[in-house]
Design a protein around this motif. Structure first.
Motif, PDB file in Angstrom:
ATOM      1  N   ARG A 113       0.845  -1.204   0.000  1.00  0.00           N
ATOM      2  CA  ARG A 113       0.000   0.000   0.000  1.00  0.00           C
ATOM      3  C   ARG A 113       0.872   1.243   0.000  1.00  0.00           C
ATOM      4  O   ARG A 113       1.623   1.486   0.946  1.00  0.00           O
ATOM      5  N   ALA A 114       0.763   2.033  -1.029  1.00  0.00           N
ATOM      6  CA  ALA A 114       1.483   3.301  -1.098  1.00  0.00           C
ATOM      7  C   ALA A 114       0.637   4.368  -0.422  1.00  0.00           C
ATOM      8  O   ALA A 114       0.105   5.278  -1.056  1.00  0.00           O
ATOM      9  N   ALA A 115       0.481   4.227   0.885  1.00  0.00           N
ATOM     10  CA  ALA A 115      -0.348   5.151   1.658  1.00  0.00           C
ATOM     11  C   ALA A 115       0.289   5.329   3.035  1.00  0.00           C
ATOM     12  O   ALA A 115       0.549   4.337   3.717  1.00  0.00           O
ATOM     13  N   PRO A 116       0.564   6.567   3.438  1.00  0.00           N
ATOM     14  CA  PRO A 116       1.242   6.806   4.714  1.00  0.00           C
ATOM     15  C   PRO A 116       0.258   6.861   5.874  1.00  0.00           C
ATOM     16  O   PRO A 116      -0.947   7.044   5.684  1.00  0.00           O
ATOM     17  N   PRO A 117       0.748   6.720   7.107  1.00  0.00           N
ATOM     18  CA  PRO A 117      -0.102   6.908   8.279  1.00  0.00           C
ATOM     19  C   PRO A 117      -0.451   8.380   8.459  1.00  0.00           C
ATOM     20  O   PRO A 117       0.125   9.261   7.810  1.00  0.00           O
ATOM     21  N   ALA A 118      -1.379   8.631   9.351  1.00  0.00           N
ATOM     22  CA  ALA A 118      -1.816  10.012   9.587  1.00  0.00           C
ATOM     23  C   ALA A 118      -0.735  10.812  10.294  1.00  0.00           C
ATOM     24  O   ALA A 118       0.029  10.285  11.108  1.00  0.00           O
ATOM     25  N   LEU A 119      -0.678  12.093   9.997  1.00  0.00           N
ATOM     26  CA  LEU A 119       0.184  13.014  10.710  1.00  0.00           C
ATOM     27  C   LEU A 119      -0.519  13.518  11.976  1.00  0.00           C
ATOM     28  O   LEU A 119      -1.753  13.432  12.085  1.00  0.00           O
ATOM     29  N   PRO A 120       0.220  14.057  12.955  1.00  0.00           N
ATOM     30  CA  PRO A 120      -0.418  14.575  14.174  1.00  0.00           C
ATOM     31  C   PRO A 120      -1.495  15.616  13.906  1.00  0.00           C
ATOM     32  O   PRO A 120      -2.441  15.752  14.681  1.00  0.00           O
ATOM     33  N   SER A 121      -1.381  16.338  12.790  1.00  0.00           N
ATOM     34  CA  SER A 121      -2.371  17.374  12.472  1.00  0.00           C
ATOM     35  C   SER A 121      -3.765  16.786  12.278  1.00  0.00           C
ATOM     36  O   SER A 121      -4.768  17.481  12.492  1.00  0.00           O
ATOM     37  N   VAL A 122      -3.852  15.518  11.879  1.00  0.00           N
ATOM     38  CA  VAL A 122      -5.167  14.898  11.709  1.00  0.00           C
ATOM     39  C   VAL A 122      -5.873  14.787  13.052  1.00  0.00           C
ATOM     40  O   VAL A 122      -7.077  15.026  13.160  1.00  0.00           O
ATOM     41  N   ARG A 123      -5.126  14.429  14.090  1.00  0.00           N
ATOM     42  CA  ARG A 123      -5.730  14.330  15.430  1.00  0.00           C
ATOM     43  C   ARG A 123      -6.227  15.684  15.903  1.00  0.00           C
ATOM     44  O   ARG A 123      -7.326  15.800  16.465  1.00  0.00           O
ATOM     45  N   LEU A 124      -5.463  16.726  15.663  1.00  0.00           N
ATOM     46  CA  LEU A 124      -5.890  18.074  16.047  1.00  0.00           C
ATOM     47  C   LEU A 124      -7.127  18.500  15.254  1.00  0.00           C
ATOM     48  O   LEU A 124      -8.037  19.142  15.795  1.00  0.00           O
ATOM     49  N   ALA A 125      -7.154  18.152  13.971  1.00  0.00           N
ATOM     50  CA  ALA A 125      -8.317  18.484  13.142  1.00  0.00           C
ATOM     51  C   ALA A 125      -9.565  17.753  13.626  1.00  0.00           C
ATOM     52  O   ALA A 125     -10.683  18.283  13.515  1.00  0.00           O
ATOM     53  N   MET A 126      -9.397  16.558  14.161  1.00  0.00           N
ATOM     54  CA  MET A 126     -10.546  15.830  14.714  1.00  0.00           C
ATOM     55  C   MET A 126     -11.132  16.568  15.915  1.00  0.00           C
ATOM     56  O   MET A 126     -12.355  16.599  16.101  1.00  0.00           O
ATOM     57  N   ASP A 127     -10.280  17.145  16.746  1.00  0.00           N
ATOM     58  CA  ASP A 127     -10.779  17.934  17.878  1.00  0.00           C
ATOM     59  C   ASP A 127     -11.586  19.127  17.379  1.00  0.00           C
ATOM     60  O   ASP A 127     -12.655  19.449  17.913  1.00  0.00           O
ATOM     61  N   THR A 128     -11.071  19.804  16.339  1.00  0.00           N
ATOM     62  CA  THR A 128     -11.797  20.940  15.761  1.00  0.00           C
ATOM     63  C   THR A 128     -13.137  20.492  15.195  1.00  0.00           C
ATOM     64  O   THR A 128     -14.164  21.158  15.366  1.00  0.00           O
ATOM     65  N   ALA A 129     -13.130  19.351  14.500  1.00  0.00           N
ATOM     66  CA  ALA A 129     -14.359  18.836  13.907  1.00  0.00           C
ATOM     67  C   ALA A 129     -15.381  18.468  14.979  1.00  0.00           C
ATOM     68  O   ALA A 129     -16.583  18.736  14.832  1.00  0.00           O
ATOM     69  N   MET A 130     -14.915  17.872  16.063  1.00  0.00           N
ATOM     70  CA  MET A 130     -15.832  17.491  17.134  1.00  0.00           C
ATOM     71  C   MET A 130     -16.499  18.719  17.743  1.00  0.00           C
ATOM     72  O   MET A 130     -17.692  18.698  18.060  1.00  0.00           O
ATOM     73  N   ALA A 131     -15.743  19.798  17.878  1.00  0.00           N
ATOM     74  CA  ALA A 131     -16.317  21.027  18.421  1.00  0.00           C
ATOM     75  C   ALA A 131     -17.368  21.618  17.484  1.00  0.00           C
ATOM     76  O   ALA A 131     -18.310  22.281  17.933  1.00  0.00           O
ATOM     77  N   ALA A 132     -17.222  21.365  16.177  1.00  0.00           N
ATOM     78  CA  ALA A 132     -18.157  21.911  15.198  1.00  0.00           C
ATOM     79  C   ALA A 132     -19.372  21.014  14.962  1.00  0.00           C
ATOM     80  O   ALA A 132     -20.337  21.443  14.316  1.00  0.00           O
ATOM     81  N   MET A 133     -19.343  19.796  15.470  1.00  0.00           N
ATOM     82  CA  MET A 133     -20.418  18.847  15.190  1.00  0.00           C
ATOM     83  C   MET A 133     -21.794  19.250  15.718  1.00  0.00           C
ATOM     84  O   MET A 133     -22.805  19.030  15.040  1.00  0.00           O
ATOM     85  N   PRO A 134     -21.900  19.843  16.928  1.00  0.00           N
ATOM     86  CA  PRO A 134     -23.247  20.123  17.455  1.00  0.00           C
ATOM     87  C   PRO A 134     -24.147  20.911  16.518  1.00  0.00           C
ATOM     88  O   PRO A 134     -25.351  20.646  16.437  1.00  0.00           O
ATOM     89  N   GLU A 135     -23.583  21.860  15.766  1.00  0.00           N
ATOM     90  CA  GLU A 135     -24.430  22.665  14.884  1.00  0.00           C
ATOM     91  C   GLU A 135     -24.988  21.852  13.719  1.00  0.00           C
ATOM     92  O   GLU A 135     -25.942  22.269  13.069  1.00  0.00           O
ATOM     93  N   HIS A 136     -24.389  20.686  13.446  1.00  0.00           N
ATOM     94  CA  HIS A 136     -24.868  19.839  12.352  1.00  0.00           C
ATOM     95  C   HIS A 136     -25.838  18.756  12.825  1.00  0.00           C
ATOM     96  O   HIS A 136     -26.526  18.145  12.007  1.00  0.00           O
ATOM     97  N   LEU A 137     -25.885  18.515  14.129  1.00  0.00           N
ATOM     98  CA  LEU A 137     -26.694  17.408  14.635  1.00  0.00           C
ATOM     99  C   LEU A 137     -28.187  17.663  14.512  1.00  0.00           C
ATOM    100  O   LEU A 137     -28.982  16.716  14.509  1.00  0.00           O
ATOM    101  N   ALA A 138     -28.594  18.929  14.435  1.00  0.00           N
ATOM    102  CA  ALA A 138     -30.019  19.227  14.303  1.00  0.00           C
ATOM    103  C   ALA A 138     -30.516  19.039  12.871  1.00  0.00           C
ATOM    104  O   ALA A 138     -31.731  19.048  12.628  1.00  0.00           O
TER     105      ALA A 138
END
Length: 478
Positions: A113-138
């Motif tokens: 597989r010519a595919a690399p593992p995730a960089l640390p920035s992906v984990r930080l982006a997940m935190d940002t995404a989680m904070a933005a999720m409530p406005e989409h849940l409705a």
């Protein structure tokens, strides 16, 4: 329950095996087992195929019953063959993406597989995404176009590369492979011809076949794309569609220069052949060179561009996109509901966060890939000096020319040395490319050194063995 599949006679299996004996009498059973694995890896013994009885195979080869029994015991131990009393034996282990037998040892170093593992920035982006999720849940959560924020940021990325793009030209998908399947569904039907590079990305070729279209290969030159070859193929095949990977082509790693982009786009425009461009690897330029404009800058509305976060950010996000004219976007959306109802919201928010400052994320990815590429190149020169290759200017793999047509044999033998590889034939439309091997550099440097050291041992062990003349490796695939 027994697996579906037809039965192969002893005489037929003997013909497929060809001149399988490589060593002396003591190695006979090992050679027979290896030859059967080659047939499985090459797809000529599909999963579920019922094998002849030991007695029938003994008479057909001909060898001793002990040789056949020992070879089958070895294949059963490796998971390639399964047997049941009263039901016989059958092929159990499919050829996986690595050209090896799946269901085996998870400790194998994966160079498939010519595919690399995730960089640390992906984990930080997940935190940002989680904070933005409530406005989409409705909301109902379905959006066949994709989130407006993500489409805007993808459009901005195209604009930064010199291709003005509006968000309504973007459709967010569940990866580039999903995007390709949607485009194929729109443009090509059963029996239609699709021009592809030879070699090309195996999963893209499988998608063409899954749509019951016919992939028509146009061989690449050693230094790039054959524009005259494409012009001849368009004239002779009358394709409904063309598919190209112009940026760090998978598997060759080549990048199409601006002159070729302009010339090839002119050929396809003249015949009104839509062009699908796969830009999955476009962000992984590893050398400081001026990047050519995207193909759509030359081909206009006749070009559909596919992109993905899988190589640049992380394959686990499963987010891709399509850039096309507004008319094509409208047609895509009108048919999308037959396959899916949209891409998951959370993953879209993660990618949107990553694209807020794209270069801040991509610089570490490129730096990491550059280090790993240089490690792989050095190790290949040390351990496989008989091979030749060009150092890729980007992408995630080295495309090696071997010293003989032994790619599938290397992929099979490599399993015994703890490696999983994709044989070159997987990148060809109708087989072939047996003198080529893709070596990804997505593992950590210390793992790469170890893996390529093992690869050198494998290469030395199979050097000059080739294939039996009657092995029928070039059988066409309908």
């Amino acid at each position: 329950m027994l697996p579906p599949g037809g039965r192969i006679s002893g005489a037929r299996l003997a013909r497929l095996l060809g001149s399988w004996q490589r060593g002396g009498a003591r190695q006979c059973s090992t050679d027979l087992a290896a030859a059967v694995k080659l047939l499985v890896a090459d797809g000529r013994l599909p999963v579920g195929t019922r094998l002849p009885s030991e007695r029938e195979l003994t008479e057909a080869l001909p060898v001793s019953r002990t040789t056949v029994t020992t070879a089958l015991d070895q294949l059963r131990a490796e998971g390639v063959v399964e047997s049941r009393r009263g039901a016989g034996s059958w092929i159990n282990g499919p050829v996986g993406a690595g050209g090896g037998i799946t269901g085996g040892d998870d400790t194998l170093i994966d160079l498939s597989r010519a595919a690399p593992p995730a960089l640390p920035s992906v984990r930080l982006a997940m935190d940002t995404a989680m904070a933005a999720m409530p406005e989409h849940l409705a909301s109902h959560g379905y959006d066949e176009r994709g989130l407006p924020l993500l489409r805007q940021r993808i459009a901005d990325r195209f604009a930064a590369r010199g291709l003005p793009t509006s968000p309504d030209q973007i459709v967010v998908t569940s990866g580039a492979q999903h995007a390709w399947a949607l485009v194929l569904r729109l443009f090509a039907g059963p029996g239609d011809r699709v021009l592809v590079e030879q070699p090309s990305y195996p999963n893209a070729l499988e998608a063409v076949r899954a749509s019951f279209a016919i992939p028509v290969p146009v061989p690449m030159l050693t230094d790039g794309w054959d524009v005259d070859g494409y012009e001849a193929a368009v004239r002779q095949a009358g394709p409904r569609l063309a598919y190209l990977i112009p940026d760090f082509q998978n598997p060759t790693g080549l990048r199409m220069p601006s002159e070729a982009r302009e010339a090839l786009s002119a050929v396809l425009r003249k015949t009104r052949t839509p062009l699908v461009v796969d830009e999955t690897l476009v962000e992984l330029a590893l050398d400081e060179r001026e990047a050519p404009l995207p193909m759509a800058a030359f081909g206009g509305d006749s070009v559909v561009t596919l992109g993905s976060a899988s190589k640049s950010h992380w394959g686990g996000l499963r987010v891709g996109w399509i850039r096309a004219s507004r008319d094509v976007v409208h047609r895509l959306l009108s048919t999308r509901a037959a396959t899916d109802l949209g891409t998951p919201v959370f993953e879209q928010l993660v990618l949107a966060a990553l694209l807020e400052s794209p270069e801040a994320v991509l610089r570490p990815r490129r730096a990491e890939a550059r280090i790993r590429r240089d490690v792989a190149v050095e190790a290949l020169r040390q351990h496989c000096p008989q091979w030749s290759f060009e150092v890729p200017a980007g992408g995630l793999a080295v495309w090696c020319a071997l010293d003989g047509p032994v790619s599938t044999r290397i992929a099979v033998v490599a399993q015994n040395h703890g490696l999983r590889l994709v044989p070159g034939s997987r990148f060809a439309v109708h087989g072939g490319c047996e003198q080529m091997l893709r070596v990804p550099y997505t593992q950590p440097p210390e793992v790469l050194r170890e893996a390529i050291g093992r690869l050198g041992v494998v290469a030395a062990s199979v050097a000059g063995t080739g294939f039996p003349a009657d092995a029928d490796l070039a059988a066409p695939v309908a």
